[in-house]
Motif scaffolding. Structure first.
Motif, short mmCIF file in Angstrom:
data_model
loop_
_atom_site.label_atom_id
_atom_site.label_comp_id
_atom_site.label_asym_id
_atom_site.label_seq_id
_atom_site.Cartn_x
_atom_site.Cartn_y
_atom_site.Cartn_z
N UNK A 1 0.85 -1.19 0.00
CA UNK A 1 0.00 0.00 0.00
C UNK A 1 0.89 1.24 0.00
N UNK A 2 0.29 2.37 -0.35
CA UNK A 2 1.05 3.63 -0.42
C UNK A 2 1.02 4.40 0.89
N UNK A 3 -0.02 4.19 1.70
CA UNK A 3 -0.16 4.96 2.94
C UNK A 3 -1.16 4.29 3.87
N UNK A 4 -0.96 4.52 5.15
CA UNK A 4 -1.89 4.02 6.16
C UNK A 4 -2.27 5.13 7.12
N UNK A 5 -3.50 5.08 7.61
CA UNK A 5 -4.00 6.08 8.56
C UNK A 5 -4.74 5.37 9.68
N UNK A 6 -4.41 5.72 10.93
CA UNK A 6 -5.12 5.16 12.08
C UNK A 6 -5.87 6.25 12.81
N UNK A 7 -7.15 6.03 13.01
CA UNK A 7 -7.94 6.84 13.93
C UNK A 7 -8.03 6.05 15.24
N UNK A 8 -7.38 6.58 16.29
CA UNK A 8 -7.35 5.96 17.63
C UNK A 8 -7.15 4.45 17.57
N UNK A 9 -6.09 4.05 16.84
CA UNK A 9 -5.77 2.63 16.70
C UNK A 9 -5.43 2.00 18.04
N UNK A 10 -5.95 0.81 18.28
CA UNK A 10 -5.76 0.12 19.55
C UNK A 10 -4.80 -1.06 19.41
N UNK A 11 -4.44 -1.63 20.56
CA UNK A 11 -3.59 -2.82 20.63
C UNK A 11 -2.23 -2.58 19.95
N UNK A 12 -1.72 -1.37 20.07
CA UNK A 12 -0.49 -1.00 19.37
C UNK A 12 0.72 -1.86 19.72
N UNK A 13 0.90 -2.27 20.99
CA UNK A 13 2.13 -3.02 21.32
C UNK A 13 2.35 -4.27 20.48
N UNK A 14 1.26 -4.93 20.03
CA UNK A 14 1.45 -6.17 19.27
C UNK A 14 1.99 -5.91 17.86
N UNK A 15 1.99 -4.64 17.44
CA UNK A 15 2.47 -4.32 16.09
C UNK A 15 3.89 -3.75 16.09
N UNK A 16 4.51 -3.65 17.27
CA UNK A 16 5.83 -3.05 17.36
C UNK A 16 6.90 -4.11 17.21
N UNK A 17 6.90 -4.77 16.05
CA UNK A 17 7.85 -5.86 15.81
C UNK A 17 8.47 -5.80 14.43
N UNK A 18 8.15 -4.75 13.66
CA UNK A 18 8.72 -4.63 12.31
C UNK A 18 8.55 -3.19 11.83
N UNK B 1 6.58 0.10 5.97
CA UNK B 1 6.92 0.07 4.55
C UNK B 1 6.21 1.20 3.80
N UNK B 2 5.24 1.83 4.46
CA UNK B 2 4.44 2.89 3.82
C UNK B 2 4.32 4.07 4.77
N UNK B 3 4.04 5.23 4.22
CA UNK B 3 3.81 6.42 5.04
C UNK B 3 2.63 6.16 5.99
N UNK B 4 2.73 6.71 7.21
CA UNK B 4 1.68 6.40 8.19
C UNK B 4 1.33 7.64 9.01
N UNK B 5 0.03 7.82 9.19
CA UNK B 5 -0.52 8.96 9.93
C UNK B 5 -1.44 8.44 11.04
N UNK B 6 -1.30 8.97 12.24
CA UNK B 6 -2.15 8.54 13.34
C UNK B 6 -2.87 9.69 14.02
N UNK B 7 -4.14 9.50 14.32
CA UNK B 7 -4.95 10.48 15.05
C UNK B 7 -5.36 9.86 16.39
#
Length: 218
Positions: free
Chosen positions: A129-146, A149-155
């Motif tokens: 994908x070219x970009x990712x956006x999270x609105x109040x994304x949850x369970x973040x610790x399980x994704x902190x392993x890599x 690869x794409x631009x990312x924006x978080x709210x």
């Protein structure tokens, strides 16, 4: 319109498609909260379709219960379904939606809300994908392993008890390229069908998202 798409392991799932208004600029996959493909999310799809994106919302609960849409006042049921889901298979379902949009041309971005916000982060790490956006994304610790690869924006809301400050700090430290904006709001501040809705915060977040997508997707 609801169509059927197929994941890489052969699983067929429903996916809501909203056609682009006017000239198509690319594709956007929208990832659900713990409530399924709700009418509220279809409204969000229409908002981004009006900007020229073809939008897809995959039914990520279909592996457990076909067409499950959970009322907003039954969050524990949706939470149980989310906890019972398999991350790898869920990502495969998201990838099926990404590929369905990519087949029609242009780049693809992913926007996720709550559970889907965390999944958008995984998509930006694993999928084409070219970009990712999270609105109040949850369970973040399980994704902190890599890495991303794409631009990312978080709210995120400063009063969100689902994403405490220390969790967000950990994510920012691990993924320093992630662009983060904070809002004077709690969880689910962009869901206009829930009491948690904060119109001013939601409007600014969507405007920033539109600008971000225009830059990276089309």
């Amino acid at each position: 319109m609801m169509k059927t798409i197929t994941a890489s392991d052969g699983h067929s799932l429903n996916c809501w498609f909203e056609p682009a208004v006017g000239e198509r600029r690319g594709g956007i996959v929208i990832l659900q909260e713990i409530f399924g493909v709700t009418d509220q999310l279809k409204g969000v799809a229409a908002k981004y379709a009006a900007l020229g994106y073809e939008v897809a919302i995959p039914a990520l609960f279909d592996r457990q219960e076909r067409d499950a849409v959970i009322p907003f006042d039954q969050a524990p049921r949706g939470r149980d379904m989310m906890l019972a889901s398999d991350l790898e298979k869920t990502v495969a379902d998201i990838d099926a939606a990404v590929k369905a949009l990519a087949a029609n041309g242009g780049k693809v971005g992913v926007i996720g809300f709550c559970w889907g916000g965390g999944l958008a982060l995984r998509a930006a790490q694993d999928l084409d994908i070219a970009a990712g956006v999270a609105f109040y994304g949850t369970r973040l610790p399980q994704y902190l392993d890599r890495p991303l690869k794409a631009a990312f924006l978080g709210h995120f809301g400063s009063k969100d008890d689902h994403v405490p400050a220390e969790m967000l700090d950990q994510a920012k430290a691990y993924l320093p390229d992630m662009e983060i904006h904070m809002y004077d709001a709690g969880h689910a501040f962009a869901n206009d069908a829930r009491p948690s809705y904060v119109a001013d915060a939601a409007d600014v977040a969507h405007a920033r998202t539109a600008e971000f997508l225009a830059k990276y997707v089309g």
